[in-house]
Design an enzyme around this catalytic site. Structure first.
Site, short mmCIF file in Angstrom:
data_model
loop_
_atom_site.label_atom_id
_atom_site.label_comp_id
_atom_site.label_asym_id
_atom_site.label_seq_id
_atom_site.Cartn_x
_atom_site.Cartn_y
_atom_site.Cartn_z
N SER A 14 17.10 -19.62 -26.64
CA SER A 14 15.83 -18.87 -26.66
C SER A 14 15.24 -18.78 -25.25
CB SER A 14 14.85 -19.55 -27.61
OG SER A 14 14.73 -20.93 -27.31
N GLU A 16 11.58 -18.14 -22.86
CA GLU A 16 10.10 -18.18 -22.84
C GLU A 16 9.56 -17.28 -21.74
OE1 GLU A 16 8.18 -22.02 -23.37
OE2 GLU A 16 6.91 -21.54 -21.65
N THR A 47 3.79 -17.56 -23.95
CA THR A 47 2.81 -18.63 -23.75
C THR A 47 1.36 -18.13 -23.93
OG1 THR A 47 2.59 -18.28 -21.39
CG2 THR A 47 4.32 -19.79 -22.09
N TYR A 48 0.45 -19.10 -24.03
CA TYR A 48 -0.96 -18.84 -24.31
C TYR A 48 -1.80 -19.66 -23.35
CZ TYR A 48 -5.02 -18.28 -27.47
OH TYR A 48 -6.22 -17.96 -28.03
N ALA A 50 -4.47 -22.10 -22.01
CA ALA A 50 -5.12 -23.20 -22.74
C ALA A 50 -6.57 -22.89 -23.08
CB ALA A 50 -5.03 -24.48 -21.93
N HIS A 76 2.85 -18.93 -28.72
CA HIS A 76 2.27 -20.24 -28.41
C HIS A 76 0.78 -20.14 -28.72
CE1 HIS A 76 5.50 -21.54 -25.27
NE2 HIS A 76 6.01 -20.68 -26.14
N GLY A 107 -2.78 -27.92 -25.51
CA GLY A 107 -3.10 -27.29 -24.23
C GLY A 107 -3.65 -28.32 -23.27
N ASP A 108 -3.50 -28.03 -21.98
CA ASP A 108 -4.09 -28.91 -20.97
C ASP A 108 -5.57 -28.60 -20.92
OD1 ASP A 108 -1.94 -30.38 -20.03
OD2 ASP A 108 -1.21 -28.62 -18.95
N TYR A 145 7.99 -34.66 -25.24
CA TYR A 145 8.08 -35.04 -23.82
C TYR A 145 9.08 -36.18 -23.61
CZ TYR A 145 3.91 -32.22 -23.99
OH TYR A 145 3.05 -31.16 -24.22
N LYS A 165 3.08 -35.36 -35.93
CA LYS A 165 3.12 -33.89 -35.98
C LYS A 165 4.12 -33.43 -37.04
CE LYS A 165 3.02 -33.31 -31.10
NZ LYS A 165 2.82 -32.54 -29.84
N GLN A 176 9.47 -30.58 -23.16
CA GLN A 176 9.06 -30.28 -21.79
C GLN A 176 10.34 -30.11 -20.98
OE1 GLN A 176 7.31 -29.07 -19.56
NE2 GLN A 176 5.57 -30.46 -19.60
N PHE A 216 6.09 -28.25 -10.03
CA PHE A 216 6.31 -28.66 -11.41
C PHE A 216 6.34 -30.17 -11.57
CE2 PHE A 216 7.87 -24.24 -12.04
CZ PHE A 216 6.92 -23.90 -12.99
N HIS A 264 16.23 -23.87 -24.71
CA HIS A 264 15.08 -22.95 -24.54
C HIS A 264 14.87 -22.79 -23.04
CE1 HIS A 264 11.28 -21.06 -25.74
NE2 HIS A 264 10.64 -21.79 -24.84
P1 FAD Z 1 -0.70 -33.17 -28.14
O1 FAD Z 1 0.42 -33.25 -29.09
O2 FAD Z 1 -2.07 -33.18 -28.69
O3 FAD Z 1 -0.53 -34.37 -27.09
C1 FAD Z 1 -1.40 -34.51 -25.97
C2 FAD Z 1 -1.52 -35.97 -25.58
O4 FAD Z 1 -2.21 -36.67 -26.61
C3 FAD Z 1 -0.17 -36.67 -25.46
O5 FAD Z 1 -0.32 -37.64 -24.48
C4 FAD Z 1 0.04 -37.30 -26.83
O6 FAD Z 1 0.89 -38.43 -26.80
C5 FAD Z 1 -1.37 -37.63 -27.25
N1 FAD Z 1 -1.57 -37.45 -28.71
C6 FAD Z 1 -0.98 -36.55 -29.52
N2 FAD Z 1 -1.46 -36.66 -30.78
C7 FAD Z 1 -2.39 -37.64 -30.73
C8 FAD Z 1 -3.25 -38.19 -31.71
N3 FAD Z 1 -3.25 -37.75 -32.96
N4 FAD Z 1 -4.11 -39.16 -31.30
C9 FAD Z 1 -4.15 -39.59 -30.02
N5 FAD Z 1 -3.34 -39.08 -29.05
C10 FAD Z 1 -2.48 -38.13 -29.41
N6 FAD Z 1 0.25 -25.18 -22.41
C11 FAD Z 1 -0.49 -24.05 -22.48
O7 FAD Z 1 -1.66 -24.06 -22.08
N7 FAD Z 1 0.03 -22.90 -23.00
C12 FAD Z 1 1.30 -22.82 -23.47
O8 FAD Z 1 1.72 -21.78 -23.93
C13 FAD Z 1 2.11 -24.00 -23.40
N8 FAD Z 1 3.37 -24.00 -23.87
C14 FAD Z 1 4.11 -25.16 -23.86
C15 FAD Z 1 5.40 -25.17 -24.40
C16 FAD Z 1 6.15 -26.33 -24.41
C17 FAD Z 1 7.53 -26.31 -25.01
C18 FAD Z 1 5.63 -27.52 -23.85
C19 FAD Z 1 6.44 -28.77 -23.83
C20 FAD Z 1 4.35 -27.53 -23.32
C21 FAD Z 1 3.58 -26.36 -23.32
N9 FAD Z 1 2.28 -26.34 -22.80
C22 FAD Z 1 1.53 -25.18 -22.86
C23 FAD Z 1 1.70 -27.54 -22.17
C24 FAD Z 1 0.90 -28.38 -23.17
O9 FAD Z 1 -0.20 -27.64 -23.63
C25 FAD Z 1 0.43 -29.63 -22.45
O10 FAD Z 1 1.50 -30.47 -22.17
C26 FAD Z 1 -0.71 -30.40 -23.13
O11 FAD Z 1 -1.21 -31.37 -22.22
C27 FAD Z 1 -0.31 -31.15 -24.38
O12 FAD Z 1 -0.10 -30.31 -25.43
P2 FAD Z 1 0.51 -30.89 -26.82
O13 FAD Z 1 0.52 -29.81 -27.78
O14 FAD Z 1 1.77 -31.62 -26.55
O15 FAD Z 1 -0.63 -31.93 -27.18
#
Ligand code: FAD
Length: 282
Positions: A14, A16, A47-48, A50, A76, A107-108, A145, A165, A176, A216, A264
């Site tokens: 795939s 991105e 992508t989207y 944040a 996303h 999202g960050d 990750y 999840k 990642q 990166f 991917h």
């Molecule tokens: P989460 O799963 O919420 O995790 C975030 C942090 O919180 C991690 O440290 C995790 O261990 C911790 N955590 C998770 N669940 C819990 C919980 N229930 N309680 C306490 N802590 C928890 N960013 C964008 O803005 N746009 C995009 O389109 C985008 N696409 C991406 C695609 C991929 C394949 C990847 C790997 C990343 C992408 N990102 C994108 C980056 C991503 O948004 C960031 O890495 C962000 O910081 C974490 O997102 P997440 O969905 O993994 O968050």
């Protein structure tokens, strides 16, 4: 078609993309999609931002790749600056254009969004998944990750969150980007040992210049092997492409031989490096 149904039948390849900000970027992306379509990807994703700033563009590019180009597409979707209403509205919109796949992300936390505007409802991707499932019958991907997340360097915690999840309805995960396959293999051993069953797709980024590599590494806490940095630092601009592509091709071939469930490619909206890698791997 749902990506999970494709994954049940085969290992996926795939691509991105991100929604370009400017018109020139749009022509480049159209060209890229046109070229990469020839490789018959199992799906593509868009992508989207944040903070939600790319909402309309992300939906439009997801629609275009799916409807105009006939590719299976995944949108996303980040939740850190979203509300229940905004998410529900987006789901309605994407179902109208036949999109069944969403990468559910937190999202960050954007630097330009004050903390009080961050969602109190969607604090993590795990809060978004059940809400998405309530809204529609979607296939849901999530991020993971292999080297840990910047906020959670502890891999056991990271795996615990991935398991959560999955338990809430995630169908598959995409990693990642990483450059050291051993980190991925070790991560996968622990993922399976923890009882996580969903397919995990490996995220690959062919790096074609040293500045990108350094950016990166800092942004996502991913280790770039010293030998690549050294080779690139000492290389002429024109040789960097070959170094990056050669590395990504070897990395991808090894993953494929070891039975990875999918590759991917983070294309950065350019086709050249990904095409070259695919040509060497398959
Ligand atoms: P989460 O799963 O919420 O995790 C975030 C942090 O919180 C991690 O440290 C995790 O261990 C911790 N955590 C998770 N669940 C819990 C919980 N229930 N309680 C306490 N802590 C928890 N960013 C964008 O803005 N746009 C995009 O389109 C985008 N696409 C991406 C695609 C991929 C394949 C990847 C790997 C990343 C992408 N990102 C994108 C980056 C991503 O948004 C960031 O890495 C962000 O910081 C974490 O997102 P997440 O969905 O993994 O968050």
């Amino acid at each position: 078609m749902k990506i999970i149904d494709i994954l049940k039948k085969k290992r996926t390849v795939s691509f991105e993309f991100f929604p370009p900000k400017k018109e020139e970027g749009e022509s480049v992306l159209f060209e890229t999609i046109e070229k990469l379509k020839g490789y018959d990807p199992d799906f593509v994703s868009v992508t989207y931002g944040a903070g939600g700033g790319t909402r309309d563009k992300t939906i439009e590019w997801t629609r275009s790749t799916h409807i105009d180009y006939g590719l299976e597409a995944m949108m996303h979707l980040t939740c850190i600056a979203a509300t229940r209403e905004s998410i529900a509205g987006i789901v309605r919109q994407i179902r109208e254009i036949d999109i069944e796949n969403v990468l559910a992300l937190r999202g960050d936390i954007p630097l330009d969004v004050p903390p009080e505007l961050c969602s109190k409802v969607f604090r993590n991707a795990s809060d978004l998944i059940p809400y998405l499932k309530e809204q529609a019958d979607l296939c849901i991907g999530v991020a993971c990750y292999p080297e840990g997340h910047l906020e959670t360097r502890d891999i056991d915690k990271e795996i615990e969150h991935l398991k959560l999840k999955e338990s809430l309805g995630a169908d598959f995960a995409i990693t990642q980007l990483f450059f050291t396959n051993d980190y991925f293999y070790r991560f996968m051993e622990r993922v399976r040992a923890a009882g996580i069953k969903m397919p995990v797709i490996a995220g690959i980024m062919p790096i074609t210049n040293i500045k990108q590599v350094m950016r990166f590494t800092q942004m996502c806490g991913v280790e770039v092997p010293k030998h690549i940095i050294e080779r690139m630092e000492n290389a002429e601009e024109k040789d960097m492409f070959e170094i990056g592509v050669d590395y990504a091709a070897k990395q991808s071939s090894d993953l494929w031989e070891q039975g990875v469930e999918g590759l991917h490619f983070y294309t950065l909206n350019r086709s050249g490096a990904t095409e070259e890698v695919l040509g060497r791997v398959f």
